[in-house]
Each structure stands twice: as structure tokens, then as C-alpha cells.
Write a protein that holds these residues in place. Sequence first.
Motif, PDB file in Angstrom:
ATOM      1  N   THR A  30       0.861  -1.179   0.000  1.00  4.69           N
ATOM      2  CA  THR A  30       0.000   0.000   0.000  1.00  4.69           C
ATOM      3  C   THR A  30       0.898   1.230   0.000  1.00  4.69           C
ATOM      4  OG1 THR A  30      -1.727  -1.139   1.242  1.00  4.69           O
ATOM      5  CG2 THR A  30      -1.775   1.268   1.281  1.00  4.69           C
ATOM      6  N   ILE A  31       0.602   2.142  -0.895  1.00  8.50           N
ATOM      7  CA  ILE A  31       1.340   3.401  -0.965  1.00  8.50           C
ATOM      8  C   ILE A  31       0.361   4.532  -0.678  1.00  8.50           C
ATOM      9  CG2 ILE A  31       2.664   4.992  -2.424  1.00  8.50           C
ATOM     10  CD1 ILE A  31       3.584   2.570  -4.034  1.00  8.50           C
ATOM     11  N   GLU A  32       0.695   5.383   0.282  1.00  8.20           N
ATOM     12  CA  GLU A  32      -0.091   6.581   0.567  1.00  8.20           C
ATOM     13  C   GLU A  32       0.674   7.781   0.029  1.00  8.20           C
ATOM     14  OE1 GLU A  32      -2.555   5.497   4.620  1.00  8.20           O
ATOM     15  OE2 GLU A  32      -0.907   6.924   4.734  1.00  8.20           O
ATOM     16  N   VAL A  41      -3.850  15.131  -7.170  1.00  6.00           N
ATOM     17  CA  VAL A  41      -4.680  13.949  -6.882  1.00  6.00           C
ATOM     18  C   VAL A  41      -5.074  13.271  -8.188  1.00  6.00           C
ATOM     19  CG1 VAL A  41      -6.904  13.152  -5.973  1.00  6.00           C
ATOM     20  CG2 VAL A  41      -5.567  14.827  -4.681  1.00  6.00           C
ATOM     21  N   ALA A  42      -5.554  14.051  -9.146  1.00  7.22           N
ATOM     22  CA  ALA A  42      -6.002  13.499 -10.425  1.00  7.22           C
ATOM     23  C   ALA A  42      -4.848  12.867 -11.198  1.00  7.22           C
ATOM     24  CB  ALA A  42      -6.672  14.595 -11.255  1.00  7.22           C
ATOM     25  N   THR A  51      -1.339   1.439 -14.104  1.00  6.82           N
ATOM     26  CA  THR A  51      -0.528   0.265 -13.792  1.00  6.82           C
ATOM     27  C   THR A  51      -1.383  -0.910 -13.337  1.00  6.82           C
ATOM     28  OG1 THR A  51      -0.191   0.786 -11.445  1.00  6.82           O
ATOM     29  CG2 THR A  51       1.366   1.773 -13.021  1.00  6.82           C
ATOM     30  N   GLY A  52      -2.692  -0.694 -13.190  1.00  6.91           N
ATOM     31  CA  GLY A  52      -3.588  -1.755 -12.736  1.00  6.91           C
ATOM     32  C   GLY A  52      -3.863  -1.721 -11.247  1.00  6.91           C
ATOM     33  N   ALA A  53      -3.317  -0.728 -10.556  1.00  5.73           N
ATOM     34  CA  ALA A  53      -3.518  -0.627  -9.104  1.00  5.73           C
ATOM     35  C   ALA A  53      -4.935  -0.157  -8.790  1.00  5.73           C
ATOM     36  CB  ALA A  53      -2.509   0.361  -8.510  1.00  5.73           C
ATOM     37  N   THR A  54      -5.371  -0.465  -7.576  1.00  8.61           N
ATOM     38  CA  THR A  54      -6.627   0.060  -7.051  1.00  8.61           C
ATOM     39  C   THR A  54      -6.297   1.347  -6.319  1.00  8.61           C
ATOM     40  OG1 THR A  54      -7.470  -2.173  -6.759  1.00  8.61           O
ATOM     41  CG2 THR A  54      -8.594  -0.417  -5.539  1.00  8.61           C
ATOM     42  N   VAL A  55      -7.053   2.411  -6.608  1.00  5.90           N
ATOM     43  CA  VAL A  55      -6.729   3.733  -6.062  1.00  5.90           C
ATOM     44  C   VAL A  55      -7.957   4.337  -5.394  1.00  5.90           C
ATOM     45  CG1 VAL A  55      -5.840   6.034  -6.607  1.00  5.90           C
ATOM     46  CG2 VAL A  55      -5.091   4.068  -7.960  1.00  5.90           C
ATOM     47  N   ILE A  69      -2.885   3.855  -2.782  1.00  4.69           N
ATOM     48  CA  ILE A  69      -2.681   2.961  -3.923  1.00  4.69           C
ATOM     49  C   ILE A  69      -2.427   1.554  -3.393  1.00  4.69           C
ATOM     50  CG2 ILE A  69      -1.227   2.484  -5.942  1.00  4.69           C
ATOM     51  CD1 ILE A  69      -0.434   5.522  -5.796  1.00  4.69           C
ATOM     52  N   GLN A  70      -3.261   0.613  -3.830  1.00  4.88           N
ATOM     53  CA  GLN A  70      -3.050  -0.803  -3.508  1.00  4.88           C
ATOM     54  C   GLN A  70      -2.322  -1.405  -4.699  1.00  4.88           C
ATOM     55  OE1 GLN A  70      -3.815  -2.191  -0.575  1.00  4.88           O
ATOM     56  NE2 GLN A  70      -4.657  -0.247   0.120  1.00  4.88           N
ATOM     57  N   ALA A  71      -0.996  -1.485  -4.590  1.00  8.82           N
ATOM     58  CA  ALA A  71      -0.171  -1.957  -5.690  1.00  8.82           C
ATOM     59  C   ALA A  71      -0.086  -3.477  -5.674  1.00  8.82           C
ATOM     60  CB  ALA A  71       1.221  -1.344  -5.590  1.00  8.82           C
TER      61      ALA A  71
END
Length: 156
Positions: A30-32, A41-42, A51-55, A69-71
Motif C-alpha cells: 500500500t502506498i499513501e 490527486v487526479a 498500472t492496474g492498481a486500485t486507487v 494505492i493498492q499496488a
Amino acid sequence: MVTVNAMGDKCPVPVIKTKKALDALTAPETIEVLVDNETAVANVTKMAQSTGATVTQEKLGEDEYKVTIQALAGEGSQTAPAGAVCDCVPTGDTVVVISSDKMGSGNDELGKVLIKGCIFAITQLDELPKKMIFYNGGAKITCEGSDSLEDLKNLE
């Protein structure tokens, strides 16, 4: 969890810092990302999603935002599309030609910030342009006192 503090950084720096954090990952993480404006933000969201991450995004207060970001595993090794960082970012055998000390027309101060950001973004590429040519007003960027002179020296 990895925290990227991009408070006070102007575009494209928050995106570049976030991309470097993604590139450094060797496992799901997880990246904050902390930023102070909606444009950042945008832009960070767009790059991370590419990249396919959940944001997810959260407004923490006035001029304070968090992008989470859930990488995925191995995601840090993926390369985001070139336009995700800056539409002006070249690679490979590209020759960059700059004919003005500002980008666009209208607000000159904004134009100077944008060209500085673009040149900085070029310094962060894995593969640098083959050449850069500065002429007319663009030659001012190469002169003593230029806000981009340090970035150009790093490119050299």
C-alpha cells in the motif's frame, strides 16, 4: 506501507515520486501519497490506475489530500504510459526542441512553471532524449539565473 510526501510539490513531481515508489516495490504494498491540490490527486490517480492498481482518494483538510494505492505484486516494474507523467516526455532517439521559455500562451507565470516541470520530468526518465535543442526564447532556459539550469546540468 510506503508514504510519499509530495506536499508543496508542483506537477509533475508528485507523479514522479509516486512512480519511483511503485518502481521500487518487490511485493504487493500500500502506498499513501500526500498532496496539497486536486490536480496532483487526479494526475497521481491516473498514473497509478494505468498500472492496474486500485486507487482511492481522500480529502483530509483544506489543501490536504491522500491518495491510497493498492499496488499488486511486480507492479512497480511496470511502466506507465508516457502521457501519464507528462505529455512532453520524450524517450530514446527523440530530439527535444524548445523554442520558448514558457509552455503555452496566456498566463506567462504558469507557462514558466509548466516548462520547468516538463524539463524536470525529462531528468527523471530511465532513457533520456538523444539531444535537446534550445533556440529563440527557449535559449533563456540555458542561461545563468534560469530556474531550470540545475536540471539541465544534471541532464548533461
